[in-house]
Design a protein around this motif. Structure first.
Motif, PDB file in Angstrom:
ATOM      1  N   CYS A  62      42.593  -6.398  60.954  1.00 15.70           N
ATOM      2  CA  CYS A  62      43.668  -6.707  61.886  1.00 15.70           C
ATOM      3  C   CYS A  62      43.469  -8.125  62.426  1.00 15.70           C
ATOM      4  CB  CYS A  62      43.648  -5.697  63.036  1.00 15.70           C
ATOM      5  SG  CYS A  62      44.865  -6.047  64.327  1.00 15.70           S
ATOM      6  N   PRO A  63      44.504  -8.949  62.392  1.00 17.47           N
ATOM      7  CA  PRO A  63      44.357 -10.305  62.912  1.00 17.47           C
ATOM      8  C   PRO A  63      44.223 -10.344  64.441  1.00 17.47           C
ATOM      9  CG  PRO A  63      46.617  -9.923  62.194  1.00 17.47           C
ATOM     10  CD  PRO A  63      45.814  -8.717  61.799  1.00 17.47           C
ATOM     11  N   ASP A  64      44.585  -9.263  65.126  1.00 21.47           N
ATOM     12  CA  ASP A  64      44.474  -9.230  66.586  1.00 21.47           C
ATOM     13  C   ASP A  64      43.091  -8.805  67.066  1.00 21.47           C
ATOM     14  OD1 ASP A  64      47.100 -10.047  66.925  1.00 21.47           O
ATOM     15  OD2 ASP A  64      47.855  -8.005  67.020  1.00 21.47           O
TER      16      ASP A  64
ATOM     17  N   LEU B 298      41.775  -2.632  58.134  1.00 22.31           N
ATOM     18  CA  LEU B 298      43.093  -2.055  57.890  1.00 22.31           C
ATOM     19  C   LEU B 298      43.020  -0.783  57.055  1.00 22.31           C
ATOM     20  CD1 LEU B 298      45.260  -5.224  57.164  1.00 22.31           C
ATOM     21  CD2 LEU B 298      45.039  -3.935  59.292  1.00 22.31           C
ATOM     22  N   HIS B 299      41.978  -0.618  56.252  1.00 27.19           N
ATOM     23  CA  HIS B 299      41.861   0.578  55.412  1.00 27.19           C
ATOM     24  C   HIS B 299      41.357   1.788  56.200  1.00 27.19           C
ATOM     25  CE1 HIS B 299      37.740  -0.934  55.289  1.00 27.19           C
ATOM     26  NE2 HIS B 299      37.365   0.264  54.894  1.00 27.19           N
TER      27      HIS B 299
ATOM     28  N   GLY C  44      54.515  -4.149  56.600  1.00 22.43           N
ATOM     29  CA  GLY C  44      54.740  -4.983  57.769  1.00 22.43           C
ATOM     30  C   GLY C  44      53.692  -4.773  58.832  1.00 22.43           C
ATOM     31  N   GLY C  45      53.604  -5.724  59.738  1.00 23.65           N
ATOM     32  CA  GLY C  45      52.698  -5.610  60.863  1.00 23.65           C
ATOM     33  C   GLY C  45      51.425  -6.405  60.744  1.00 23.65           C
ATOM     34  N   ALA C  46      51.178  -7.063  59.642  1.00 25.66           N
ATOM     35  CA  ALA C  46      49.936  -7.826  59.487  1.00 25.66           C
ATOM     36  C   ALA C  46      50.154  -9.277  59.821  1.00 25.66           C
ATOM     37  CB  ALA C  46      49.391  -7.714  58.082  1.00 25.66           C
TER      38      ALA C  46
END
Length: 62
Positions: A12-14, A19-20, A60-62
């Motif tokens: 996650c970039p945040d 992510l997996h 989406g969302g990344a």
């Protein structure tokens, strides 16, 4: 630009969570393309994943 962990899995970039390994699955829906899965990260970001036969693709969302 997506952050990477030592094992080269996207994160996650945040918050850096892998992510997996989403901690929460919000819903799953079958479509003609496969299964769309909505997940929530530990930081609250929502992502939509497409799980076609043989592969997984982030929508989406990344």
């Amino acid at each position: 630009m997506t952050a990477r962990t030592e094992s080269q899995h996207p994160t996650c970039p945040d918050c850096g969570w892998p992510l997996h390994r989403p901690p929460e699955t919000l819903s799953r829906h079958r479509t003609s393309e496969g299964t769309v899965v909505y997940t929530r990260c530990v930081c609250g970001r929502v992502r939509a994943w497409l799980e076609p036969v043989g592969a997984i693709r982030l929508l989406g969302g990344a």
